[in-house]
Design a protein around this motif. Structure first.
Motif, PDB file in Angstrom:
ATOM      1  N   ASN A 119      30.844   8.300 -47.221  1.00  0.00           N
ATOM      2  CA  ASN A 119      30.494   9.718 -47.226  1.00  0.00           C
ATOM      3  C   ASN A 119      30.479  10.245 -48.659  1.00  0.00           C
ATOM      4  OD1 ASN A 119      31.874   8.833 -44.778  1.00  0.00           O
ATOM      5  ND2 ASN A 119      31.614  10.921 -44.044  1.00  0.00           N
TER       6      ASN A 119
ATOM      7  N   SER B 250      31.154  13.008 -49.930  1.00  0.00           N
ATOM      8  CA  SER B 250      32.253  13.916 -50.275  1.00  0.00           C
ATOM      9  C   SER B 250      33.536  13.197 -50.657  1.00  0.00           C
ATOM     10  CB  SER B 250      32.533  14.865 -49.103  1.00  0.00           C
ATOM     11  OG  SER B 250      32.893  14.135 -47.932  1.00  0.00           O
TER      12      SER B 250
ATOM     13  N   PRO C 207      37.445  14.075 -44.851  1.00  0.00           N
ATOM     14  CA  PRO C 207      36.779  15.385 -44.761  1.00  0.00           C
ATOM     15  C   PRO C 207      36.906  15.958 -43.356  1.00  0.00           C
ATOM     16  CG  PRO C 207      35.166  13.605 -44.790  1.00  0.00           C
ATOM     17  CD  PRO C 207      36.492  12.977 -45.074  1.00  0.00           C
TER      18      PRO C 207
ATOM     19  N   GLY D 195      35.915  17.765 -40.000  1.00  0.00           N
ATOM     20  CA  GLY D 195      34.698  17.949 -39.225  1.00  0.00           C
ATOM     21  C   GLY D 195      33.593  16.977 -39.571  1.00  0.00           C
ATOM     22  N   GLU D 196      33.956  15.835 -40.160  1.00  0.00           N
ATOM     23  CA  GLU D 196      32.945  14.863 -40.593  1.00  0.00           C
ATOM     24  C   GLU D 196      33.476  13.458 -40.318  1.00  0.00           C
ATOM     25  OE1 GLU D 196      30.706  13.545 -44.769  1.00  0.00           O
ATOM     26  OE2 GLU D 196      31.835  15.433 -44.646  1.00  0.00           O
ATOM     27  N   SER D 197      32.758  12.689 -39.538  1.00  0.00           N
ATOM     28  CA  SER D 197      33.171  11.316 -39.245  1.00  0.00           C
ATOM     29  C   SER D 197      32.968  10.437 -40.465  1.00  0.00           C
ATOM     30  CB  SER D 197      32.360  10.754 -38.071  1.00  0.00           C
ATOM     31  OG  SER D 197      32.585  11.511 -36.901  1.00  0.00           O
TER      32      SER D 197
ATOM     33  N   ARG E 219      31.891   7.226 -42.447  1.00  0.00           N
ATOM     34  CA  ARG E 219      30.888   6.174 -42.306  1.00  0.00           C
ATOM     35  C   ARG E 219      31.229   5.066 -43.308  1.00  0.00           C
ATOM     36  NH1 ARG E 219      28.133  10.763 -43.167  1.00  0.00           N
ATOM     37  NH2 ARG E 219      27.305   9.995 -45.150  1.00  0.00           N
TER      38      ARG E 219
END
Length: 279
Positions: free
Chosen positions: A202, A204, A228, A230-232, A234
């Motif tokens: 990701n 971020s 992060p 609300g973000e899965s 990867r």
């Protein structure tokens, strides 16, 4: 996580630990299979095991060659540091952790080192089988230099690399497919949750959490990141096409790097390709 001088656990450890690791990998896979948790890809795990076997063979064949500069430096050491009592071992632990932090950071910032380390990050599923996906011959491509200062100071080589090896065994367990929350330990230790962020592609959180056993150097030097919200997460190498072919996984970044260096004009340009940042 890398090999003997590049981070990683299994390739540098005894056959006994390799058997334990294989048992734990199978147990994790079966547990998630029974509970219908999609945490593994059979083809990808098979590729990881094949790469691990190659790493072990090459590491065994090149160990004596890698030892030459270590014992040369130790012969010209500045001091003799006796490893008696708790204090020198505690100091060595912190010193090895700091050297590993710098080494791991460099593996993400210097393309020459990344070419081997990218193998470990190529797994798109994070689980215990991904822990043994380690590039080949990394102990001969420069990682050794990060630990030679400790040998030059006078720490015995077996103590230095034994401590490093123990830390790499710890890192095997950082690759759990379902990382638990370890409460207050998360402030000090590198945990499976922190290492999952390290493996994430990701934007971020890319290139974060470089610690081995400890996470304190990341917190001190600003390279720490939480997952992060609300973000899965990867996994895999950002921008790369995943492969299940062990040879493609091991050599693709080396081939790409050398091709880019060949096509780049001028010695300075070629050196920037080889020793500049990846990507």
């Amino acid at each position: 996580m890398a090999g003997f001088f590049t981070g990683g656990a299994i390739a540098s450890q005894s056959g006994g630990f390799a058997l334990i690791a294989l048992t734990l990998m199978a147990a994790e896979y079966l547990f998630h299979k029974v509970n219908h948790v999609d945490s593994h890809d059979a083809g990808e795990s098979g590729a990881s095991l094949a790469i691990a076997a190659g790493n072990k063979v090459i590491g065994s064949l090149t160990a004596s060659l890698a030892a030459v500069p270590v014992f040369f430096v130790y012969r010209h050491r500045l001091f003799d540091i006796p490893m008696q009592g708790v204090a020198p071992w505690a100091l060595l632990f912190l010193a090895v952790e700091f050297c590993y932090f710098l080494h791991h950071l460099a593996m993400h910032k210097v393309r020459w080192l990344w070419a081997t380390h990218a193998v470990h990050h190529s797994a798109t599923r994070l689980n215990l089988s991904a822990a043994v996906r380690l590039g080949w011959g990394g102990q001969l491509t420069g990682g050794l230099v990060f630990y030679l200062p400790l040998v030059a100071l006078g720490f015995p080589p077996l103590a230095v690399f034994g401590m490093l090896g123990a830390g790499l065994v710890y890192q095997f367990f950082l690759h759990l497919a379902r990382p638990p929350h370890l409460g207050p330990l998360e402030w000090v230790l590198n945990t499976p949750r922190h290492h999952a962020v390290h493996h994430a592609a990701n934007p971020s959180v890319i290139d974060r959490n470089f610690g081995g056993v400890l996470i304190v150097f990341d917190r001190l030097f600003g390279t720490f990141a939480e997952a992060p919200r609300g973000e899965s997460l990867r996994f895999g190498v950002a921008g790369a096409t995943p492969s299940r072919n062990p040879l493609v996984i091991v050599f693709s970044e080396w081939i790409s790097m050398l091709r880019d260096a060949w096509r780049t004009p001028g010695l300075g340009g070629k050196l920037r390709v080889l020793f500049g940042p990846p990507g």
